[in-house]
Write a protein that holds these residues in place. Structure first.
Motif, PDB file in Angstrom:
ATOM      1  N   MET A 113      -7.370 100.165  44.670  1.00  0.00           N
ATOM      2  CA  MET A 113      -7.741  99.563  43.384  1.00  0.00           C
ATOM      3  C   MET A 113      -9.118  98.914  43.472  1.00  0.00           C
ATOM      4  O   MET A 113      -9.918  99.001  42.541  1.00  0.00           O
ATOM      5  N   MET A 114      -9.387  98.256  44.580  1.00  0.00           N
ATOM      6  CA  MET A 114     -10.713  97.650  44.754  1.00  0.00           C
ATOM      7  C   MET A 114     -11.791  98.728  44.799  1.00  0.00           C
ATOM      8  O   MET A 114     -12.859  98.567  44.198  1.00  0.00           O
ATOM      9  N   LEU A 115     -11.533  99.821  45.495  1.00  0.00           N
ATOM     10  CA  LEU A 115     -12.497 100.917  45.537  1.00  0.00           C
ATOM     11  C   LEU A 115     -12.701 101.508  44.146  1.00  0.00           C
ATOM     12  O   LEU A 115     -13.825 101.813  43.747  1.00  0.00           O
ATOM     13  N   GLY A 116     -11.604 101.653  43.389  1.00  0.00           N
ATOM     14  CA  GLY A 116     -11.720 102.130  42.016  1.00  0.00           C
ATOM     15  C   GLY A 116     -12.553 101.188  41.170  1.00  0.00           C
ATOM     16  O   GLY A 116     -13.389 101.620  40.368  1.00  0.00           O
ATOM     17  N   GLY A 117     -12.355  99.886  41.344  1.00  0.00           N
ATOM     18  CA  GLY A 117     -13.155  98.905  40.610  1.00  0.00           C
ATOM     19  C   GLY A 117     -14.623  98.977  40.989  1.00  0.00           C
ATOM     20  O   GLY A 117     -15.514  98.880  40.129  1.00  0.00           O
ATOM     21  N   LEU A 118     -14.895  99.151  42.269  1.00  0.00           N
ATOM     22  CA  LEU A 118     -16.295  99.262  42.699  1.00  0.00           C
ATOM     23  C   LEU A 118     -16.940 100.532  42.160  1.00  0.00           C
ATOM     24  O   LEU A 118     -18.110 100.525  41.781  1.00  0.00           O
ATOM     25  N   LEU A 119     -16.176 101.621  42.097  1.00  0.00           N
ATOM     26  CA  LEU A 119     -16.715 102.848  41.511  1.00  0.00           C
ATOM     27  C   LEU A 119     -16.972 102.674  40.021  1.00  0.00           C
ATOM     28  O   LEU A 119     -17.897 103.277  39.471  1.00  0.00           O
ATOM     29  N   LEU A 120     -16.158 101.869  39.354  1.00  0.00           N
ATOM     30  CA  LEU A 120     -16.415 101.585  37.944  1.00  0.00           C
ATOM     31  C   LEU A 120     -17.679 100.747  37.764  1.00  0.00           C
ATOM     32  O   LEU A 120     -18.407 100.913  36.787  1.00  0.00           O
ATOM     33  N   ILE A 121     -17.934  99.854  38.703  1.00  0.00           N
ATOM     34  CA  ILE A 121     -19.116  98.993  38.601  1.00  0.00           C
ATOM     35  C   ILE A 121     -20.402  99.794  38.797  1.00  0.00           C
ATOM     36  O   ILE A 121     -21.412  99.529  38.148  1.00  0.00           O
ATOM     37  N   ILE A 122     -20.365 100.796  39.670  1.00  0.00           N
ATOM     38  CA  ILE A 122     -21.556 101.615  39.911  1.00  0.00           C
ATOM     39  C   ILE A 122     -21.913 102.345  38.625  1.00  0.00           C
ATOM     40  O   ILE A 122     -21.069 102.990  38.021  1.00  0.00           O
ATOM     41  N   PRO A 123     -23.170 102.242  38.163  1.00  0.00           N
ATOM     42  CA  PRO A 123     -23.529 102.910  36.913  1.00  0.00           C
ATOM     43  C   PRO A 123     -23.481 104.425  37.044  1.00  0.00           C
ATOM     44  O   PRO A 123     -24.012 104.991  37.990  1.00  0.00           O
ATOM     45  N   GLY A 124     -22.818 105.059  36.110  1.00  0.00           N
ATOM     46  CA  GLY A 124     -22.704 106.505  36.099  1.00  0.00           C
ATOM     47  C   GLY A 124     -21.351 106.920  35.587  1.00  0.00           C
ATOM     48  O   GLY A 124     -20.362 106.197  35.743  1.00  0.00           O
ATOM     49  N   LEU A 125     -21.298 108.083  34.980  1.00  0.00           N
ATOM     50  CA  LEU A 125     -20.051 108.539  34.376  1.00  0.00           C
ATOM     51  C   LEU A 125     -19.120 109.199  35.396  1.00  0.00           C
ATOM     52  O   LEU A 125     -17.901 109.064  35.305  1.00  0.00           O
ATOM     53  N   ILE A 126     -19.667 109.892  36.370  1.00  0.00           N
ATOM     54  CA  ILE A 126     -18.828 110.544  37.384  1.00  0.00           C
ATOM     55  C   ILE A 126     -18.137 109.484  38.244  1.00  0.00           C
ATOM     56  O   ILE A 126     -16.943 109.588  38.534  1.00  0.00           O
ATOM     57  N   SER A 127     -18.872 108.448  38.626  1.00  0.00           N
ATOM     58  CA  SER A 127     -18.256 107.384  39.414  1.00  0.00           C
ATOM     59  C   SER A 127     -17.224 106.630  38.584  1.00  0.00           C
ATOM     60  O   SER A 127     -16.201 106.192  39.116  1.00  0.00           O
ATOM     61  N   ASP A 128     -17.456 106.514  37.253  1.00  0.00           N
ATOM     62  CA  ASP A 128     -16.458 105.869  36.394  1.00  0.00           C
ATOM     63  C   ASP A 128     -15.170 106.683  36.333  1.00  0.00           C
ATOM     64  O   ASP A 128     -14.071 106.130  36.404  1.00  0.00           O
TER      65      ASP A 128
END
Length: 185
Positions: A97-112
């Protein structure tokens, strides 16, 4: 005129691992793809919409990361209060979940999208199983060697190709008797 000294054999560099070889290329391709996708979405939906998507990703990722961290800390406290091991199964999935949250924070649609997928429990379980099996394979492969193999890997390569085995002695540390005396009033 010869001096009798033979030239040093050409040194061969140790082979780089696949990860070290392809990771920079993969990161560059991912970055280019993220920028291209953002420009495509901005062309269709408009710049303010893309900006709002990026802000929503940062805010949502922050909330998810904070919640997962809080849950992990609570499960650690409960395990320690019960006298159990801190690595007990109370906090399963918090790391994903933390990794998912960090990927959401990174700007970009693929990482979101990757971050949102990591928030789903079935995806967390599948990723966890695959990571665990990959780690098991890696540990079994590294443990298959002997202790002599480990010592053989710990050696110094000189520029001329010679291998010198030994240990490093650091002389830049101060000796105990050369330390300053304590300050007294």
């Amino acid at each position: 005129m010869t001096t009798g000294v033979s030239p040093a054999p050409p040194t061969t560099r140790p082979r780089r691992s696949r990860l070290r070889r392809y990771l920079p290329l993969g990161l560059a391709a991912w970055l280019v793809l993220e920028i291209w996708l953002l420009t495509q979405v901005a062309g269709v939906a408009g710049g303010p919409t893309v900006f709002l998507l990026l802000v929503a990703g940062v805010v949502g990722g922050s909330v998810v990361t904070k919640r997962a961290g809080r849950r992990a800390f609570q499960s650690l406290n409960e395990a320690l209060q019960q006298g159990g091991s801190p690595s007990g199964g109370g906090g399963k999935g918090n790391g994903w979940m933390m990794l998912g949250g960090l990927l959401l924070i990174i700007p970009g649609l693929i990482s979101d999208v990757a971050g949102l997928l990591l928030l789903l429990p079935p995806v967390q379980k599948a990723v966890s199983r695959s990571a665990e099996s990959a780690l098991d394979r890696r540990l079994r492969r590294s443990a298959s060697g002997s202790l002599g193999d480990a010592f053989q890997q710990a050696r110094i390569h000189r520029p001329d190709g010679k291998v010198v085995q030994g240990e490093v002695i650091r002389e830049d540390r101060p000796e105990p008797e050369k330390q300053r005396p304590p300050l007294t009033p």
